[in-house]
Design a protein around this motif. Structure first.
Motif, PDB file in Angstrom:
ATOM      1  N   PRO A  14      -0.565 -11.201  60.749  1.00 56.65           N
ATOM      2  CA  PRO A  14      -1.827 -10.538  61.065  1.00 56.65           C
ATOM      3  C   PRO A  14      -1.814  -9.949  62.474  1.00 56.65           C
ATOM      4  N   GLU A  67     -11.896  -3.437  53.924  1.00 58.23           N
ATOM      5  CA  GLU A  67     -10.719  -4.213  53.563  1.00 58.23           C
ATOM      6  C   GLU A  67      -9.790  -4.299  54.766  1.00 58.23           C
ATOM      7  N   THR A  68      -9.083  -5.412  54.890  1.00 56.26           N
ATOM      8  CA  THR A  68      -8.142  -5.590  56.000  1.00 56.26           C
ATOM      9  C   THR A  68      -7.086  -4.496  55.979  1.00 56.26           C
ATOM     10  N   ASP A  89      -7.434  -9.607  62.489  1.00 58.40           N
ATOM     11  CA  ASP A  89      -7.766  -8.381  61.766  1.00 58.40           C
ATOM     12  C   ASP A  89      -8.614  -8.666  60.528  1.00 58.40           C
ATOM     13  N   ARG A  90      -8.337  -9.764  59.832  1.00 62.30           N
ATOM     14  CA  ARG A  90      -9.096 -10.051  58.611  1.00 62.30           C
ATOM     15  C   ARG A  90     -10.546 -10.434  58.929  1.00 62.30           C
ATOM     16  N   ASP A  91     -10.763 -11.139  60.055  1.00 63.84           N
ATOM     17  CA  ASP A  91     -12.131 -11.473  60.449  1.00 63.84           C
ATOM     18  C   ASP A  91     -12.907 -10.222  60.837  1.00 63.84           C
ATOM     19  N   ARG A 145      -4.351 -16.060  49.585  1.00 63.50           N
ATOM     20  CA  ARG A 145      -5.034 -15.450  50.724  1.00 63.50           C
ATOM     21  C   ARG A 145      -4.075 -15.145  51.865  1.00 63.50           C
ATOM     22  N   SER A 152      -0.880 -13.299  53.712  1.00 60.84           N
ATOM     23  CA  SER A 152      -0.321 -11.966  53.694  1.00 60.84           C
ATOM     24  C   SER A 152       1.167 -12.088  53.994  1.00 60.84           C
ATOM     25  N   ASN A 164      -6.316  -1.970  59.124  1.00 56.54           N
ATOM     26  CA  ASN A 164      -4.983  -1.845  59.713  1.00 56.54           C
ATOM     27  C   ASN A 164      -4.421  -0.431  59.549  1.00 56.54           C
TER      28      ASN A 164
END
Length: 172
Positions: free
Chosen positions: A87, A39-40, A29-31, A81, A83, A44
């Protein structure tokens, strides 16, 4: 002069973001958020609002073990970095579905580039599979030829070591 669209991201950069998890090619999701320019958290949130569009085979959260394994593949994350939530990862179908919920021209362009990267990877894997099959066939042929050459060498050696019988003279 024709209008040229410049690729938003290179296919190589996208391919670096594709991982194998549970036997599937997926993207984090972050990529995806980075590629889409959001923003992630917002990515989401949009997915949660449209949960019925993302069944388990389109998108799923990583387990802790998968996440730690993936972290070692990617490299250690910098401090701050991580979470506290695992993810989400999206399969090719999930990435395609994202284009339906993200409404921006960048999202469309990035989505097209991602689909091309998935197709390119599938072609490369297919070509490697075909190459491996041809190499195996060639090895089998070489083994068969080795046995035949060995038989020929044995036959020649037999002929070389066979004692010659005196031949009867022909003529008067």
């Amino acid at each position: 002069m024709k209008n040229k669209t410049i690729a938003v991201v290179s296919l190589d950069a996208i391919e670096d973001c594709i991982y194998f998890v549970r036997g599937q090619k997926v993207m984090l999701d972050r990529d995806l958020a980075l590629l889409y320019g959001v923003e992630t958290f917002n990515l989401n949130k949009a997915v949660r609002r449209n949960k019925n569009r993302f069944p388990e085979d389109f998108m799923f959260p990583l387990t802790r073990e998968e996440y730690h394994s993936l972290r070692f593949q990617i490299g250690i994350l910098k401090r701050g970095r991580h979470s506290k939530y695992m993810p989400l990862v999206f399969t090719q179908e999930g990435v395609a579905m994202l284009s339906g919920i993200l409404h921006s021209s960048r999202a469309v362009e990035v989505n097209v580039a991602i689909m091309r990267a998935f197709v390119r990877m599938r072609q490369m894997l297919s070509a490697n599979h075909e190459l491996a099959k041809k190499l195996e066939e060639l090895e089998n042929k070489l083994i068969a030829h080795d046995y035949r050459i060995g038989d020929i060498v044995k036959a020649i050696r037999k002929l070389m070591h066979r004692p010659r019988k005196p031949r009867p003279r022909i003529g008067f």
